[in-house]
Design a protein around this motif. Structure first.
Motif, PDB file in Angstrom:
ATOM      1  N   ALA A   1       0.900  -1.156   0.000  1.00 61.14           N
ATOM      2  CA  ALA A   1       0.000   0.000   0.000  1.00 61.14           C
ATOM      3  C   ALA A   1       0.933   1.198   0.000  1.00 61.14           C
ATOM      4  N   HIS A   2       0.404   2.394  -0.199  1.00 62.13           N
ATOM      5  CA  HIS A   2       1.306   3.548  -0.122  1.00 62.13           C
ATOM      6  C   HIS A   2       0.822   4.580   0.877  1.00 62.13           C
ATOM      7  N   MET A   3       1.801   5.239   1.501  1.00 63.90           N
ATOM      8  CA  MET A   3       1.511   6.198   2.571  1.00 63.90           C
ATOM      9  C   MET A   3       1.409   7.627   2.050  1.00 63.90           C
TER      10      MET A   3
ATOM     11  N   ASP B   1      -7.345   6.859  -1.706  1.00 61.80           N
ATOM     12  CA  ASP B   1      -6.034   6.576  -2.305  1.00 61.80           C
ATOM     13  C   ASP B   1      -4.917   7.128  -1.438  1.00 61.80           C
ATOM     14  N   ASN B   2      -4.311   6.361  -0.569  1.00 62.51           N
ATOM     15  CA  ASN B   2      -4.525   4.943  -0.387  1.00 62.51           C
ATOM     16  C   ASN B   2      -4.588   4.623   1.103  1.00 62.51           C
ATOM     17  N   LYS B   3      -5.000   5.658   1.878  1.00 63.62           N
ATOM     18  CA  LYS B   3      -5.040   5.442   3.323  1.00 63.62           C
ATOM     19  C   LYS B   3      -6.175   4.495   3.697  1.00 63.62           C
TER      20      LYS B   3
ATOM     21  N   ASP C   1       6.261   7.042  -1.940  1.00 64.46           N
ATOM     22  CA  ASP C   1       6.200   8.004  -3.055  1.00 64.46           C
ATOM     23  C   ASP C   1       5.600   7.349  -4.301  1.00 64.46           C
ATOM     24  N   GLU C   2       4.541   6.587  -4.073  1.00 61.16           N
ATOM     25  CA  GLU C   2       3.892   5.878  -5.175  1.00 61.16           C
ATOM     26  C   GLU C   2       3.319   6.852  -6.193  1.00 61.16           C
ATOM     27  N   GLU C   3       2.854   8.000  -5.709  1.00 58.41           N
ATOM     28  CA  GLU C   3       2.191   8.957  -6.601  1.00 58.41           C
ATOM     29  C   GLU C   3       3.189   9.762  -7.431  1.00 58.41           C
ATOM     30  N   THR C   4       4.480   9.665  -7.104  1.00 59.49           N
ATOM     31  CA  THR C   4       5.457  10.467  -7.852  1.00 59.49           C
ATOM     32  C   THR C   4       6.527   9.562  -8.463  1.00 59.49           C
TER      33      THR C   4
ATOM     34  N   ALA D   1      -2.984  -3.417  -1.774  1.00 57.30           N
ATOM     35  CA  ALA D   1      -4.191  -2.795  -1.207  1.00 57.30           C
ATOM     36  C   ALA D   1      -4.509  -1.471  -1.894  1.00 57.30           C
ATOM     37  N   ASP D   2      -3.813  -1.191  -2.995  1.00 56.39           N
ATOM     38  CA  ASP D   2      -4.034   0.063  -3.727  1.00 56.39           C
ATOM     39  C   ASP D   2      -4.756  -0.198  -5.049  1.00 56.39           C
ATOM     40  N   ALA D   3      -5.291  -1.388  -5.223  1.00 53.83           N
ATOM     41  CA  ALA D   3      -6.019  -1.705  -6.452  1.00 53.83           C
ATOM     42  C   ALA D   3      -6.985  -2.834  -6.138  1.00 53.83           C
TER      43      ALA D   3
HETATM   44 ZN   LIG Z   1      -2.818   4.837  -5.083  1.00 53.68          ZN
END
Ligand SMILES: [Zn+2]
Length: 470
Positions: free
Chosen positions: A105-107, A138-140, A171-174, A198-200
């Protein structure tokens, strides 16, 4: 007498079985309060790029795991290029004799500005049955549910039959540097047979409410690649136009890209997806999906799918111009003209082949191509029966029997870097929402309060189903 006693016993047993599988998912569920507290705390940390809040969030979560009984040596806050990743190992007894499973997952979040939002994006607000705030989806959402699942299972004394490893990126979004570090430098901490993301994954609730048509499990991603294409020209005074012209030449190139249709592509996953979705889609579109899944050369089906922006990308590569800049003065001939072209490349085709196809299509050697970012290409993850069986158990607590349909997303999540490192990845979050509520990355991001707790229950069941001893 015996008969009625038998009936009584049978009914009692049945009730016991049913009660162990029925969940009332709300804040009063076991660890519901804890899940809410973690969710609120993490949404209220502005973990966007440049805000330096991800390490703070990682340390906060680490302290929760420590309080929850995870030994310090199994908790790792990894500071990586201004952000952080978090690894937590839930030790099993190895009775299954299998490699660990990672959960990703991403923070971090995409940034949000107070003045653009109706409510403060970094205050968790409950209103009209929704939780509002940046990261509520997304994505908490997934991050919290996985965390709460670990904490509850630990508190209940559950021991998995194989290790489970939380691998949260920062830093999944970048740039996804922390994700790359998780699977490369820190591979000793995260090496696993496969990863549950857990992000999809999730299902769409119909706008009128009720039961979703199917559940989408992400098992593949298209390759994301962006080029700047540029035409240069000596320029000159606009009163003296010349035959060659940077703006016109670029415009011709773009028109050719617009008209070009990349070849039809398919794989087992996209055929299964179109078959499953087609059976639940009405009219011409549903028929086209079914026809294509039966015969990917069906030209009528291809034409229908290509004309629909939701499905054109399912049957092949797409490239589209997204930005444009040219010229320096209204009375001068442009010395350069540049367009940005973003492509979503079908798995297995490759960046090089896509580039050479674009060059052939444009057919003007003067057009320069610059690839903007490093590209990661991945193959679809094989469809694993153990993942599907475990996922079905988790889905069944909310929507018994809801069909799982494998899906390919247009890219890109953390799963991409796990796949690229040879670890198959499956997007299996229990995210249930209406498409009209889908505001991830956008304004006023929100999730149904009910769906938040459903997802907490989902991961609690899923983790036991995938790593339980029986
Ligand atoms: Zn995400």
């Amino acid at each position: 007498m015996f008969n009625s006693m038998f009936k009584f016993l049978f009914v009692t047993l049945l009730l016991l079985v049913l009660s162990s599988y029925s969940f009332s998912a709300d804040i009063n569920m076991p660890f519901g309060q804890k899940a809410f507290e973690i969710y609120k705390t993490s949404v209220e940390m502005r973990t966007a790029e440049g805000q330096h809040q991800v390490p703070t969030l990682a340390r906060y979560l680490a302290s929760e795991f420590k309080k929850g009984g995870f030994p310090e040596e199994d908790i790792h806050v990894l500071e990586i290029e201004g952000t952080a990743a978090l690894v937590v190992r839930y030790r099993g007894d190895d009775s299954l004799g299998k490699k660990p499973i990672s959960i990703s997952a991403h923070m971090d979040v995409v940034d949000a500005l107070r003045e653009d939002w109706e409510r403060d994006p970094f205050t968790l607000v409950e209103e009209n049955g929704y939780y509002f705030g940046r990261g509520t989806v997304d994505n908490k959402l997934g991050m919290t549910a996985v965390t709460a699942g670990f904490l509850r299972l630990k508190a209940e004394g559950w021991v998995p039959g194989r290790d489970l490893i939380i691998a949260f990126s920062g830093d999944e979004e970048t740039s996804m540097n922390s994700t790359k570090a998780l699977v490369n430098e820190y591979r000793n901490l995260t090496d696993s047979e496969f990863v549950l993301n857990a992000d999809a994954g999730g299902a769409s609730i119909p706008e009128s409410g009720g039961r979703p048509a199917s559940y989408g499990m992400q098992a593949a991603e298209k390759t994301y690649a962006t080029w700047d294409i540029t035409v240069r020209n000596p320029g000159g005074h606009s009163s003296r136009p010349r035959e060659d012209n940077a703006i016109y030449d670029l415009a011709h190139a773009l028109t050719k890209i617009q008209r070009y249709k990349f070849p039809v592509r398919y794989n087992d996953l996209t055929l299964a997806y179109l078959k499953g979705t087609g059976a639940r889609t009405e009219g011409k579109l549903g028929k086209a999906m079914l026809d294509f899944s039966a015969n990917p050369k069906d030209s009528a089906a291809i034409a229908t799918l290509r004309s629909n922006s939701s499905f054109v990308g399912t049957i092949g590569t797409t490239c589209v111009a997204t930005m444009l800049r040219a010229g320096h003065a209204e009375n001068a001939l442009a010395q350069s003209a540049t367009a940005t072209v973003n492509c979503r490349i079908f798995p297995g085709i490759g960046v090089e082949k896509t580039l050479s196809q674009l060059k052939i299509t444009i057919n003007n050697p003067a057009v320069e191509f610059v690839l903007l970012d490093e590209v990661t290409e991945t193959d679809p993850s094989p469809l694993r029966q153990d993942v599907i069986v475990a996922l079905q158990k988790a889905i069944d607590i909310k929507y018994p029997g809801l069909e799982i349909i494998p899906s390919m997303s247009s890219g890109a999540t953390d799963g991409m870097h796990f796949r690229a490192a040879g670890i198959p990845s499956y997007g299996v979050n229990g995210q249930y929402g209406k498409s009209s509520d889908s505001f991830a990355h956008g304004l006023n991001e929100r999730v149904l309060v009910e769906s938040f707790y459903d997802n907490v229950a989902h991961w609690y069941v899923l983790l036991q189903a995938i790593a339980g001893k029986d």
